[in-house]
Design a protein around this motif. Structure first.
Motif, mmCIF file in Angstrom:
data_model
loop_
_atom_site.group_PDB
_atom_site.id
_atom_site.type_symbol
_atom_site.label_atom_id
_atom_site.label_comp_id
_atom_site.label_asym_id
_atom_site.label_seq_id
_atom_site.Cartn_x
_atom_site.Cartn_y
_atom_site.Cartn_z
ATOM 1 N N ILE A 1 -35.985 10.548 -20.089
ATOM 2 C CA ILE A 1 -35.616 11.771 -21.050
ATOM 3 C C ILE A 1 -35.142 12.818 -20.597
ATOM 4 N N TYR A 2 -35.884 13.464 -19.608
ATOM 5 C CA TYR A 2 -35.824 14.731 -19.060
ATOM 6 C C TYR A 2 -34.963 14.935 -17.597
ATOM 7 N N THR A 3 -34.804 14.001 -16.703
ATOM 8 C CA THR A 3 -34.310 13.898 -15.756
ATOM 9 C C THR A 3 -32.649 13.385 -15.914
ATOM 10 N N HIS A 4 -31.786 13.727 -15.394
ATOM 11 C CA HIS A 4 -30.474 13.292 -15.599
ATOM 12 C C HIS A 4 -29.604 13.043 -14.384
ATOM 13 N N VAL A 5 -29.015 11.946 -14.021
ATOM 14 C CA VAL A 5 -28.485 11.583 -12.838
ATOM 15 C C VAL A 5 -27.099 12.374 -12.911
ATOM 16 N N ASP A 6 -26.607 13.279 -12.008
ATOM 17 C CA ASP A 6 -25.321 13.764 -11.818
ATOM 18 C C ASP A 6 -24.469 13.184 -10.984
ATOM 19 N N PHE A 7 -23.128 13.495 -10.990
ATOM 20 C CA PHE A 7 -22.224 12.981 -9.989
ATOM 21 C C PHE A 7 -22.692 12.996 -8.444
ATOM 22 N N ILE A 8 -23.297 14.112 -8.160
ATOM 23 C CA ILE A 8 -23.790 13.794 -6.794
ATOM 24 C C ILE A 8 -24.711 13.101 -6.334
ATOM 25 N N ASP A 9 -25.720 12.722 -7.496
ATOM 26 C CA ASP A 9 -26.664 11.654 -7.435
ATOM 27 C C ASP A 9 -26.033 10.326 -7.093
ATOM 28 N N LYS A 10 -25.109 9.964 -8.077
ATOM 29 C CA LYS A 10 -24.292 8.840 -8.057
ATOM 30 C C LYS A 10 -23.561 8.627 -6.891
ATOM 31 N N ARG A 11 -22.777 9.579 -6.456
ATOM 32 C CA ARG A 11 -22.144 9.571 -5.089
ATOM 33 C C ARG A 11 -23.218 9.265 -3.964
ATOM 34 N N ASN A 12 -24.343 9.864 -3.861
ATOM 35 C CA ASN A 12 -25.179 9.604 -2.633
ATOM 36 C C ASN A 12 -25.512 8.287 -2.730
ATOM 37 N N ALA A 13 -25.960 7.585 -3.776
ATOM 38 C CA ALA A 13 -26.380 6.265 -4.137
ATOM 39 C C ALA A 13 -25.337 5.435 -3.681
ATOM 40 N N ALA A 14 -23.973 5.475 -4.087
ATOM 41 C CA ALA A 14 -23.208 4.702 -3.539
ATOM 42 C C ALA A 14 -22.898 4.628 -1.900
ATOM 43 N N GLU A 15 -23.092 5.803 -1.263
ATOM 44 C CA GLU A 15 -22.851 5.921 0.075
ATOM 45 C C GLU A 15 -23.891 5.226 0.697
ATOM 46 N N LYS A 16 -25.271 5.210 0.036
ATOM 47 C CA LYS A 16 -26.120 4.424 0.684
ATOM 48 C C LYS A 16 -26.024 3.012 0.588
ATOM 49 N N ILE A 17 -25.651 2.636 -0.549
ATOM 50 C CA ILE A 17 -25.335 1.160 -1.023
ATOM 51 C C ILE A 17 -24.361 0.692 0.017
ATOM 52 N N ASP A 18 -23.164 1.446 0.216
ATOM 53 C CA ASP A 18 -21.998 1.054 1.080
ATOM 54 C C ASP A 18 -22.634 1.087 2.538
ATOM 55 N N LYS A 19 -23.488 1.652 2.844
ATOM 56 C CA LYS A 19 -24.173 1.848 4.300
ATOM 57 C C LYS A 19 -24.859 0.604 4.577
ATOM 58 N N LEU A 20 -25.564 0.356 3.499
ATOM 59 C CA LEU A 20 -26.647 -0.869 3.451
ATOM 60 C C LEU A 20 -25.688 -2.227 3.501
ATOM 61 N N MET A 21 -24.565 -2.139 3.073
ATOM 62 C CA MET A 21 -23.802 -3.338 2.862
ATOM 63 C C MET A 21 -23.084 -3.613 4.064
ATOM 64 N N HIS A 22 -22.922 -2.662 5.035
ATOM 65 C CA HIS A 22 -22.220 -2.556 6.343
ATOM 66 C C HIS A 22 -23.147 -2.778 7.392
ATOM 67 N N LEU A 23 -24.537 -3.094 7.170
ATOM 68 C CA LEU A 23 -25.353 -3.368 8.319
ATOM 69 C C LEU A 23 -25.286 -4.608 8.805
ATOM 70 N N LYS A 24 -25.512 -4.640 10.036
ATOM 71 C CA LYS A 24 -25.289 -5.870 10.920
ATOM 72 C C LYS A 24 -26.896 -6.515 11.145
ATOM 73 N N ILE A 25 -27.238 -7.404 10.654
ATOM 74 C CA ILE A 25 -28.553 -7.817 10.739
ATOM 75 C C ILE A 25 -28.582 -8.865 12.088
#
Length: 110
Positions: free
Chosen positions: A84-108
């Motif tokens: 209820i009290y915390t809201h995700v803003d555009f910067i939070d969403k962008r940061n999350a997307a960048e982390k997901i992108d980085k994770l998807m490009h990891l070579k195991i």
């Protein structure tokens, strides 16, 4: 400031929340004063309570732990703070997307 000491109300001298005349400040004083301030300054209408949401979201955007925000706001339930009290803003969403992108490009490598 009171210029004539006889005008000062001495009934509430042991109270913390009194005005310059010694009169007790009612619990809804902040609500009305904030509403008048918003109108006077021609700002977007919001309630004083809405500042708690902004505060929680600002803390979250600065990386403050959700549990700490819960304690600052005095919520007994974690989900109240998180949902209820915390809201995700555009910067939070962008940061999350960048982390997901980085994770998807990891070579195991085995």
């Amino acid at each position: 400031m009171v210029t004539n000491r006889e005008e000062y109300n001495k009934t509430y001298t042991n109270f913390l929340c009194i005005d310059e005349y010694g009169n007790i400040i009612t619990p809804d004083y902040i609500t009305y004063a904030f509403r008048n301030f918003i109108k006077r300054e021609n700002l977007k209408p919001i309630r004083f309570h809405d500042l708690r949401h902004s505060f929680a979201s600002a803390l979250r955007s600065q990386g403050i732990d959700m549990k700490q925000i819960q304690e600052w706001l005095g919520h007994s339930n974690y989900s109240t703070t998180a949902n209820i009290y915390t809201h995700v803003d555009f910067i939070d969403k962008r940061n999350a997307a960048e982390k997901i992108d980085k994770l998807m490009h990891l070579k195991i490598v085995d």
